[in-house]
Design a protein around this motif. Structure first.
Motif, PDB file in Angstrom:
ATOM      1  N   ALA A  89      -9.203   8.409  -1.856  1.00  0.00           N
ATOM      2  CA  ALA A  89      -8.625   9.567  -2.526  1.00  0.00           C
ATOM      3  C   ALA A  89      -9.270  10.840  -1.990  1.00  0.00           C
ATOM      4  O   ALA A  89     -10.460  10.864  -1.671  1.00  0.00           O
ATOM      5  CB  ALA A  89      -8.838   9.465  -4.027  1.00  0.00           C
ATOM      6  N   THR A  90      -8.458  11.877  -1.885  1.00  0.00           N
ATOM      7  CA  THR A  90      -8.935  13.217  -1.566  1.00  0.00           C
ATOM      8  C   THR A  90      -8.416  14.130  -2.660  1.00  0.00           C
ATOM      9  O   THR A  90      -7.784  13.674  -3.620  1.00  0.00           O
ATOM     10  CB  THR A  90      -8.423  13.693  -0.189  1.00  0.00           C
ATOM     11  N   ASP A  91      -8.641  15.406  -2.493  1.00  0.00           N
ATOM     12  CA  ASP A  91      -8.160  16.358  -3.491  1.00  0.00           C
ATOM     13  C   ASP A  91      -6.640  16.484  -3.485  1.00  0.00           C
ATOM     14  O   ASP A  91      -6.042  16.878  -4.472  1.00  0.00           O
ATOM     15  CB  ASP A  91      -8.801  17.720  -3.227  1.00  0.00           C
ATOM     16  N   SER A  92      -6.006  16.104  -2.360  1.00  0.00           N
ATOM     17  CA  SER A  92      -4.561  16.306  -2.247  1.00  0.00           C
ATOM     18  C   SER A  92      -3.741  15.025  -2.135  1.00  0.00           C
ATOM     19  O   SER A  92      -2.526  15.072  -2.177  1.00  0.00           O
ATOM     20  CB  SER A  92      -4.266  17.189  -1.027  1.00  0.00           C
ATOM     21  N   ARG A  93      -4.406  13.857  -1.979  1.00  0.00           N
ATOM     22  CA  ARG A  93      -3.638  12.600  -1.876  1.00  0.00           C
ATOM     23  C   ARG A  93      -4.473  11.415  -2.305  1.00  0.00           C
ATOM     24  O   ARG A  93      -5.685  11.449  -2.288  1.00  0.00           O
ATOM     25  CB  ARG A  93      -3.076  12.401  -0.490  1.00  0.00           C
ATOM     26  N   ILE A  94      -3.742  10.363  -2.663  1.00  0.00           N
ATOM     27  CA  ILE A  94      -4.365   9.119  -3.107  1.00  0.00           C
ATOM     28  C   ILE A  94      -3.679   7.950  -2.373  1.00  0.00           C
ATOM     29  O   ILE A  94      -2.465   7.930  -2.268  1.00  0.00           O
ATOM     30  CB  ILE A  94      -4.255   8.971  -4.655  1.00  0.00           C
ATOM     31  N   THR A  95      -4.490   7.049  -1.855  1.00  0.00           N
ATOM     32  CA  THR A  95      -3.957   5.837  -1.227  1.00  0.00           C
ATOM     33  C   THR A  95      -4.347   4.662  -2.104  1.00  0.00           C
ATOM     34  O   THR A  95      -5.515   4.490  -2.443  1.00  0.00           O
ATOM     35  CB  THR A  95      -4.517   5.658   0.200  1.00  0.00           C
ATOM     36  N   PRO A 101       1.433   7.808 -14.580  1.00  0.00           N
ATOM     37  CA  PRO A 101       1.804   6.395 -14.693  1.00  0.00           C
ATOM     38  C   PRO A 101       3.230   6.093 -14.250  1.00  0.00           C
ATOM     39  O   PRO A 101       3.488   5.040 -13.666  1.00  0.00           O
ATOM     40  CB  PRO A 101       1.605   6.066 -16.166  1.00  0.00           C
ATOM     41  N   ASN A 102       4.157   7.014 -14.498  1.00  0.00           N
ATOM     42  CA  ASN A 102       5.544   6.749 -14.087  1.00  0.00           C
ATOM     43  C   ASN A 102       5.697   6.752 -12.566  1.00  0.00           C
ATOM     44  O   ASN A 102       6.542   6.043 -12.021  1.00  0.00           O
ATOM     45  CB  ASN A 102       6.511   7.739 -14.734  1.00  0.00           C
ATOM     46  N   ILE A 103       4.853   7.510 -11.861  1.00  0.00           N
ATOM     47  CA  ILE A 103       4.896   7.519 -10.398  1.00  0.00           C
ATOM     48  C   ILE A 103       4.360   6.189  -9.863  1.00  0.00           C
ATOM     49  O   ILE A 103       4.958   5.572  -8.975  1.00  0.00           O
ATOM     50  CB  ILE A 103       4.072   8.692  -9.821  1.00  0.00           C
ATOM     51  N   VAL A 104       3.242   5.726 -10.412  1.00  0.00           N
ATOM     52  CA  VAL A 104       2.671   4.438  -9.987  1.00  0.00           C
ATOM     53  C   VAL A 104       3.658   3.309 -10.274  1.00  0.00           C
ATOM     54  O   VAL A 104       3.916   2.452  -9.425  1.00  0.00           O
ATOM     55  CB  VAL A 104       1.323   4.165 -10.699  1.00  0.00           C
ATOM     56  N   ALA A 105       4.244   3.319 -11.467  1.00  0.00           N
ATOM     57  CA  ALA A 105       5.186   2.260 -11.853  1.00  0.00           C
ATOM     58  C   ALA A 105       6.429   2.265 -10.962  1.00  0.00           C
ATOM     59  O   ALA A 105       6.867   1.216 -10.481  1.00  0.00           O
ATOM     60  CB  ALA A 105       5.585   2.422 -13.314  1.00  0.00           C
ATOM     61  N   GLY A 106       6.991   3.429 -10.721  1.00  0.00           N
ATOM     62  CA  GLY A 106       8.199   3.513  -9.908  1.00  0.00           C
ATOM     63  C   GLY A 106       7.979   3.067  -8.475  1.00  0.00           C
ATOM     64  O   GLY A 106       8.777   2.314  -7.908  1.00  0.00           O
ATOM     65  N   ARG A 107       6.881   3.515  -7.872  1.00  0.00           N
ATOM     66  CA  ARG A 107       6.596   3.128  -6.489  1.00  0.00           C
ATOM     67  C   ARG A 107       6.294   1.636  -6.405  1.00  0.00           C
ATOM     68  O   ARG A 107       6.756   0.948  -5.506  1.00  0.00           O
ATOM     69  CB  ARG A 107       5.415   3.946  -5.968  1.00  0.00           C
ATOM     70  N   THR A 108       5.526   1.112  -7.366  1.00  0.00           N
ATOM     71  CA  THR A 108       5.210  -0.319  -7.374  1.00  0.00           C
ATOM     72  C   THR A 108       6.480  -1.137  -7.529  1.00  0.00           C
ATOM     73  O   THR A 108       6.689  -2.122  -6.817  1.00  0.00           O
ATOM     74  CB  THR A 108       4.220  -0.654  -8.504  1.00  0.00           C
ATOM     75  N   GLU A 160       0.838  -1.195   0.000  1.00  0.00           N
ATOM     76  CA  GLU A 160       0.000   0.000   0.000  1.00  0.00           C
ATOM     77  C   GLU A 160       0.870   1.240   0.000  1.00  0.00           C
ATOM     78  O   GLU A 160       1.927   1.266   0.609  1.00  0.00           O
ATOM     79  CB  GLU A 160      -0.890  -0.015   1.242  1.00  0.00           C
ATOM     80  N   SER A 161       0.399   2.264  -0.684  1.00  0.00           N
ATOM     81  CA  SER A 161       1.166   3.495  -0.784  1.00  0.00           C
ATOM     82  C   SER A 161       0.222   4.693  -0.763  1.00  0.00           C
ATOM     83  O   SER A 161      -0.868   4.633  -1.325  1.00  0.00           O
ATOM     84  CB  SER A 161       1.970   3.498  -2.084  1.00  0.00           C
ATOM     85  N   THR A 162       0.643   5.773  -0.132  1.00  0.00           N
ATOM     86  CA  THR A 162      -0.094   7.035  -0.172  1.00  0.00           C
ATOM     87  C   THR A 162       0.793   8.057  -0.857  1.00  0.00           C
ATOM     88  O   THR A 162       1.952   8.225  -0.491  1.00  0.00           O
ATOM     89  CB  THR A 162      -0.470   7.507   1.243  1.00  0.00           C
ATOM     90  N   THR A 163       0.239   8.710  -1.863  1.00  0.00           N
ATOM     91  CA  THR A 163       1.012   9.637  -2.677  1.00  0.00           C
ATOM     92  C   THR A 163       0.273  10.964  -2.763  1.00  0.00           C
ATOM     93  O   THR A 163      -0.950  10.981  -2.950  1.00  0.00           O
ATOM     94  CB  THR A 163       1.202   9.068  -4.101  1.00  0.00           C
ATOM     95  N   GLY A 164       1.007  12.044  -2.639  1.00  0.00           N
ATOM     96  CA  GLY A 164       0.412  13.370  -2.780  1.00  0.00           C
ATOM     97  C   GLY A 164       0.052  13.651  -4.227  1.00  0.00           C
ATOM     98  O   GLY A 164       0.710  13.182  -5.157  1.00  0.00           O
ATOM     99  N   LEU A 165      -1.019  14.403  -4.418  1.00  0.00           N
ATOM    100  CA  LEU A 165      -1.437  14.791  -5.762  1.00  0.00           C
ATOM    101  C   LEU A 165      -1.093  16.267  -5.956  1.00  0.00           C
ATOM    102  O   LEU A 165      -1.918  17.147  -5.769  1.00  0.00           O
ATOM    103  CB  LEU A 165      -2.946  14.575  -5.931  1.00  0.00           C
ATOM    104  N   ASP A 166       0.148  16.526  -6.326  1.00  0.00           N
ATOM    105  CA  ASP A 166       0.568  17.896  -6.547  1.00  0.00           C
ATOM    106  C   ASP A 166       0.800  18.126  -8.035  1.00  0.00           C
ATOM    107  O   ASP A 166       0.593  17.235  -8.852  1.00  0.00           O
ATOM    108  CB  ASP A 166       1.808  18.231  -5.714  1.00  0.00           C
ATOM    109  N   ARG A 167       1.246  19.298  -8.379  1.00  0.00           N
ATOM    110  CA  ARG A 167       1.393  19.631  -9.802  1.00  0.00           C
ATOM    111  C   ARG A 167       2.501  18.831 -10.487  1.00  0.00           C
ATOM    112  O   ARG A 167       2.569  18.783 -11.711  1.00  0.00           O
ATOM    113  CB  ARG A 167       1.634  21.123  -9.979  1.00  0.00           C
ATOM    114  N   TYR A 168       3.368  18.171  -9.723  1.00  0.00           N
ATOM    115  CA  TYR A 168       4.445  17.383 -10.308  1.00  0.00           C
ATOM    116  C   TYR A 168       4.036  15.925 -10.559  1.00  0.00           C
ATOM    117  O   TYR A 168       4.597  15.271 -11.429  1.00  0.00           O
ATOM    118  CB  TYR A 168       5.676  17.393  -9.391  1.00  0.00           C
ATOM    119  N   ASP A 169       3.109  15.407  -9.780  1.00  0.00           N
ATOM    120  CA  ASP A 169       2.758  13.988  -9.841  1.00  0.00           C
ATOM    121  C   ASP A 169       1.400  13.697 -10.456  1.00  0.00           C
ATOM    122  O   ASP A 169       1.090  12.542 -10.727  1.00  0.00           O
ATOM    123  CB  ASP A 169       2.759  13.378  -8.429  1.00  0.00           C
TER     124      ASP A 169
END
Length: 122
Positions: free
Chosen positions: A111-117, A53-60, A32-41
């Protein structure tokens, strides 16, 4: 004949080492991972923030094989981003060293406006 206290100590010590090793493996082998949803990701797709997709792939990829006895070493790629909507899913692909591939299902837990788990299945 060995002293029974010695045997109890050896067996108890071995059980303790196995327990600590098992707990350590469980903590390190998370999926499980929680990632911020900012302008870079994140980008907006169909009105929803989407984790790139590159963020999901890299963390996975980094979590898929954290220890030599957990999972297999794969290079992960994801076809699309992961929508920040609870229940959204994508299937990423893991390529093993021998060239074979495996499917890696990824699901949004919350998911919220600022993060996704999200989590993936090994």
């Amino acid at each position: 004949m060995p002293d029974s206290r010695f045997l109890v100590g050896v067996v108890g010590g071995a059980a303790f080492v196995l327990l600590v090793g098992g707990l350590g493996t469980r903590l390190i082998a998370r999926t499980e991972s929680t990632t911020g949803l900012d302008r870079y990701d994140a980008v907006v797709v169909d009105g929803h923030k989407t984790l790139a997709p590159n963020i999901v792939a890299g963390r996975t990829q980094s979590l898929y094989h954290p220890l030599p006895w957990v999972g297999v070493k794969v290079e992960v790629s994801c076809p699309t981003g992961l929508k920040a909507v609870a229940g959204a899913t994508i299937t990423c692909t893991g390529r093993k060293n021998d060239g074979s591939t495996i499917d890696i299902p990824v699901t949004v837990i919350s998911a919220t406006d600022s993060r996704i788990t999200w989590k993936f299945r090994r």
